[in-house]
Design a protein around this motif. Structure first.
Motif, mmCIF file in Angstrom:
data_model
loop_
_atom_site.group_PDB
_atom_site.id
_atom_site.type_symbol
_atom_site.label_atom_id
_atom_site.label_comp_id
_atom_site.label_asym_id
_atom_site.label_seq_id
_atom_site.Cartn_x
_atom_site.Cartn_y
_atom_site.Cartn_z
ATOM 1 N N MET A 244 2.022 7.968 -12.440
ATOM 2 C CA MET A 244 1.844 8.041 -10.989
ATOM 3 C C MET A 244 3.169 8.200 -10.254
ATOM 4 S SD MET A 244 -1.297 8.140 -10.434
ATOM 5 C CE MET A 244 -1.230 7.958 -8.645
ATOM 6 N N VAL A 245 4.240 7.620 -10.791
ATOM 7 C CA VAL A 245 5.522 7.662 -10.071
ATOM 8 C C VAL A 245 6.534 8.612 -10.710
ATOM 9 C CG1 VAL A 245 5.273 5.333 -9.155
ATOM 10 C CG2 VAL A 245 6.399 5.659 -11.356
ATOM 11 N N LEU A 246 6.158 9.272 -11.801
ATOM 12 C CA LEU A 246 7.100 10.171 -12.470
ATOM 13 C C LEU A 246 6.473 11.531 -12.779
ATOM 14 C CD1 LEU A 246 9.838 10.664 -13.807
ATOM 15 C CD2 LEU A 246 8.928 9.642 -15.897
ATOM 16 N N ILE A 247 5.411 11.546 -13.563
ATOM 17 C CA ILE A 247 4.823 12.811 -13.997
ATOM 18 C C ILE A 247 4.179 13.558 -12.826
ATOM 19 C CG2 ILE A 247 3.223 13.899 -15.599
ATOM 20 C CD1 ILE A 247 5.635 12.470 -16.868
ATOM 21 N N ALA A 248 3.456 12.838 -11.961
ATOM 22 C CA ALA A 248 2.775 13.503 -10.845
ATOM 23 C C ALA A 248 3.760 14.198 -9.890
ATOM 24 C CB ALA A 248 1.890 12.503 -10.094
ATOM 25 N N PRO A 249 4.815 13.513 -9.404
ATOM 26 C CA PRO A 249 5.767 14.227 -8.534
ATOM 27 C C PRO A 249 6.535 15.326 -9.266
ATOM 28 C CG PRO A 249 6.540 11.999 -8.998
ATOM 29 C CD PRO A 249 5.129 12.078 -9.474
ATOM 30 N N ALA B 19 15.689 4.365 -14.615
ATOM 31 C CA ALA B 19 15.072 4.350 -13.294
ATOM 32 C C ALA B 19 14.607 5.738 -12.898
ATOM 33 C CB ALA B 19 16.056 3.811 -12.261
ATOM 34 N N THR B 20 13.442 5.810 -12.277
ATOM 35 C CA THR B 20 12.956 7.099 -11.802
ATOM 36 C C THR B 20 13.879 7.674 -10.732
ATOM 37 O OG1 THR B 20 11.502 5.866 -10.283
ATOM 38 C CG2 THR B 20 10.525 6.677 -12.336
ATOM 39 N N ALA B 21 14.642 6.795 -10.083
ATOM 40 C CA ALA B 21 15.580 7.260 -9.052
ATOM 41 C C ALA B 21 16.943 7.636 -9.621
ATOM 42 C CB ALA B 21 15.751 6.179 -7.979
ATOM 43 N N ALA B 22 17.139 7.506 -10.940
ATOM 44 C CA ALA B 22 18.443 7.827 -11.535
ATOM 45 C C ALA B 22 18.901 9.252 -11.228
ATOM 46 C CB ALA B 22 18.390 7.589 -13.048
ATOM 47 N N THR C 281 0.814 -1.212 0.000
ATOM 48 C CA THR C 281 0.000 0.000 0.000
ATOM 49 C C THR C 281 0.850 1.266 0.000
ATOM 50 O OG1 THR C 281 -1.770 -1.137 1.190
ATOM 51 C CG2 THR C 281 -1.802 1.273 1.216
ATOM 52 N N ILE C 282 1.891 1.269 0.839
ATOM 53 C CA ILE C 282 2.661 2.499 1.013
ATOM 54 C C ILE C 282 3.834 2.630 0.036
ATOM 55 C CG2 ILE C 282 2.068 2.573 3.460
ATOM 56 C CD1 ILE C 282 4.955 1.726 4.085
ATOM 57 N N PHE C 283 4.204 1.534 -0.650
ATOM 58 C CA PHE C 283 5.375 1.596 -1.526
ATOM 59 C C PHE C 283 5.247 2.662 -2.614
ATOM 60 C CE2 PHE C 283 8.102 0.142 -5.040
ATOM 61 C CZ PHE C 283 9.318 0.141 -4.368
ATOM 62 N N PRO C 284 4.093 2.745 -3.325
ATOM 63 C CA PRO C 284 3.980 3.817 -4.332
ATOM 64 C C PRO C 284 4.138 5.211 -3.716
ATOM 65 C CG PRO C 284 2.256 2.184 -4.640
ATOM 66 C CD PRO C 284 2.921 1.871 -3.333
ATOM 67 N N MET C 285 3.675 5.366 -2.467
ATOM 68 C CA MET C 285 3.821 6.654 -1.789
ATOM 69 C C MET C 285 5.288 6.943 -1.490
ATOM 70 S SD MET C 285 0.627 6.184 0.838
ATOM 71 C CE MET C 285 1.083 7.617 1.803
ATOM 72 N N MET C 286 6.051 5.890 -1.160
ATOM 73 C CA MET C 286 7.481 6.068 -0.909
ATOM 74 C C MET C 286 8.203 6.526 -2.169
ATOM 75 S SD MET C 286 7.981 2.584 1.319
ATOM 76 C CE MET C 286 9.759 2.618 1.234
ATOM 77 N N VAL C 287 7.873 5.896 -3.294
ATOM 78 C CA VAL C 287 8.480 6.284 -4.569
ATOM 79 C C VAL C 287 8.121 7.729 -4.892
ATOM 80 C CG1 VAL C 287 8.585 5.804 -7.044
ATOM 81 C CG2 VAL C 287 8.415 3.910 -5.411
ATOM 82 N N PHE D 48 9.516 13.377 -5.504
ATOM 83 C CA PHE D 48 9.058 14.742 -5.226
ATOM 84 C C PHE D 48 10.159 15.563 -4.554
ATOM 85 C CE2 PHE D 48 7.116 17.478 -1.873
ATOM 86 C CZ PHE D 48 6.738 18.513 -2.709
ATOM 87 N N SER D 49 10.846 14.970 -3.573
ATOM 88 C CA SER D 49 11.924 15.694 -2.890
ATOM 89 C C SER D 49 13.082 15.992 -3.850
ATOM 90 C CB SER D 49 12.428 14.889 -1.689
ATOM 91 O OG SER D 49 12.986 13.654 -2.097
ATOM 92 N N THR D 50 13.269 15.107 -4.847
ATOM 93 C CA THR D 50 14.302 15.346 -5.864
ATOM 94 C C THR D 50 13.892 16.464 -6.812
ATOM 95 O OG1 THR D 50 14.990 13.025 -5.798
ATOM 96 C CG2 THR D 50 15.636 14.297 -7.736
ATOM 97 N N PHE D 51 12.642 16.430 -7.260
ATOM 98 C CA PHE D 51 12.181 17.394 -8.255
ATOM 99 C C PHE D 51 11.996 18.795 -7.675
ATOM 100 C CE2 PHE D 51 10.129 13.580 -10.574
ATOM 101 C CZ PHE D 51 11.349 13.288 -11.155
ATOM 102 N N CYS D 52 11.973 18.913 -6.356
ATOM 103 C CA CYS D 52 11.963 20.245 -5.744
ATOM 104 C C CYS D 52 13.307 20.942 -5.952
ATOM 105 C CB CYS D 52 11.670 20.145 -4.242
ATOM 106 S SG CYS D 52 9.925 19.875 -3.856
ATOM 107 N N ARG D 53 14.341 20.169 -6.291
ATOM 108 C CA ARG D 53 15.694 20.711 -6.419
ATOM 109 C C ARG D 53 16.079 21.072 -7.854
ATOM 110 N NH1 ARG D 53 18.848 19.107 -1.860
ATOM 111 N NH2 ARG D 53 17.644 17.817 -0.433
ATOM 112 N N ILE D 54 15.387 20.513 -8.830
ATOM 113 C CA ILE D 54 15.857 20.672 -10.207
ATOM 114 C C ILE D 54 15.491 22.040 -10.762
ATOM 115 C CG2 ILE D 54 15.654 18.197 -10.617
ATOM 116 C CD1 ILE D 54 13.224 18.758 -12.337
#
Length: 332
Positions: free
Chosen positions: A188-193, A128-131, A57-63, A68-74
């Motif tokens: 959900m894990v890339l465009i939204a954040p 990877a979205t985390a790249a 349940t929470i894994f997608p929220m973790m991603v 989101f914390s990364t994209f606040c920096r770019i």
């Protein structure tokens, strides 16, 4: 007493520094140990099922939170196409074509076909979205890497439903249905954040600045995510129906592939203007999507390749981080 307290503090500081320096291997080890503990201790079966449901349940929220914390920096103004983007995407397409040709050549051998299908699931997956998280930690360009992750996601969304029905003609998914499903997963894990990060930078600047001020927030969030991913990977391997020789071949091939993609990506990046980003772009893969592809189109055993790949790629990431810290300490 004072001496023993000092020794304890020294030990705790050493452990803290070790965890900080080797966060990714520690995360992999924790996820593996936790899963195996629940697997081998029957008394924990009920708790394990409950924990598994919570994690799912929470894994997608973790991603989402990690990105989101990364994209606040770019810097969104710097998210422009780069010529190394074209080089890496072209290399991926050529490797996919070569891999498909090999599968057709070995189709008569079930084990060989499974082996090369497991390789294909890794190659065809998007970056990877985390790249961008790792790229930022080793001196790369987080802005151009983020742009590539978006481009790579669309490229894979086109390649996957084009290629896999050729290999498994009994697949029930059409091109457009598979294309839309993949885009939905990535949205959900890339465009939204990404969109939320842009919004925070423009309309909630104080909150955005506070998030950015937290040192290595996205990196440690990703480490927690990696721990969960490692546990899931071990679960898939343990429950695989394939024999040990096949699993060992797949694990070995995924390790070789990891180095091949890393070196090819670095070479392309070196010739086209960004060695670090080129290496991360081609070799660091969205293995969660690759595993879904294997289960959807191929024999589920093929998903073991992507499962092993996520472990290998993060060991390489750890070595990159160690090398970057070493060089930085020498310069300073």
């Amino acid at each position: 007493m004072a001496k023993s307290k000092s020794s304890l503090c020294s030990l705790m500081m050493s452990i803290k520094q070790f965890v900080k320096d080797w966060t990714l291997p520690v995360a992999i080890a924790v996820g593996t140990i936790v899963y195996l503990t629940f697997y081998f201790v029957p008394q924990l079966d009920t708790a394990g099922e409950t924990l598994g449901a919570v994690v799912d349940t929470i894994f997608p929220m973790m991603v989402f939170c990690t990105l989101f914390s990364t994209f606040c920096r770019i810097d969104f103004h710097q998210m422009k196409p780069h010529r190394w983007h074209v080089g890496v995407l072209l290399a991926q397409v050529l490797l996919v074509a070569l891999n498909v040709w090999i599968i057709f050549c070995v189709e008569a051998s079930f084990e060989q076909k499974i082996l090369w299908e497991s390789v294909l699931t890794c190659i065809i997956g998007p970056a990877a979205t985390a790249a961008p998280v790792v790229t930022a930690k080793i001196g790369g360009n987080i802005n151009t890497m983020t742009a590539f992750v978006v481009l790579s996601s669309f490229a894979s969304a086109l390649m996957i439903p084009t290629v896999f029905p050729l290999l498994e003609r009994g697949s029930h998914l059409t091109f457009w249905s598979a294309f839309i499903i993949i885009l939905e997963k990535l949205a959900m894990v890339l465009i939204a954040p990404l969109a939320l990060g842009w919004y925070m930078q423009h309309f909630a600047k104080r909150v955005c600045a506070w998030i950015v001020s937290i040192p290595d927030l996205s990196f440690y969030l990703w480490a927690v995510q990696l721990s969960v991913t490692s546990g899931v990977t071990v679960r898939n391997i343990v429950h695989s129906e394939a024999g040990l020789p096949v699993l060992l071949m797949i694990a070995t091939m995924s390790l070789i592939l990891c180095f091949v993609l890393f070196l090819v990506g670095r070479s392309i990046g070196r010739h086209l203007g960004d060695e670090i980003d080129g290496g991360q772009a081609l070799f660091q893969k969205n293995t969660a999507l690759s595993i879904w592809v294997a289960y959807t189109y191929l024999n589920p055993v093929a998903s073991v390749g992507a499962g092993c790949y996520v472990l290998w790629q993060n060991i390489i990431n750890s070595l990159e981080l160690w090398e970057y810290r070493r060089k930085s300490s020498i310069v300073s």
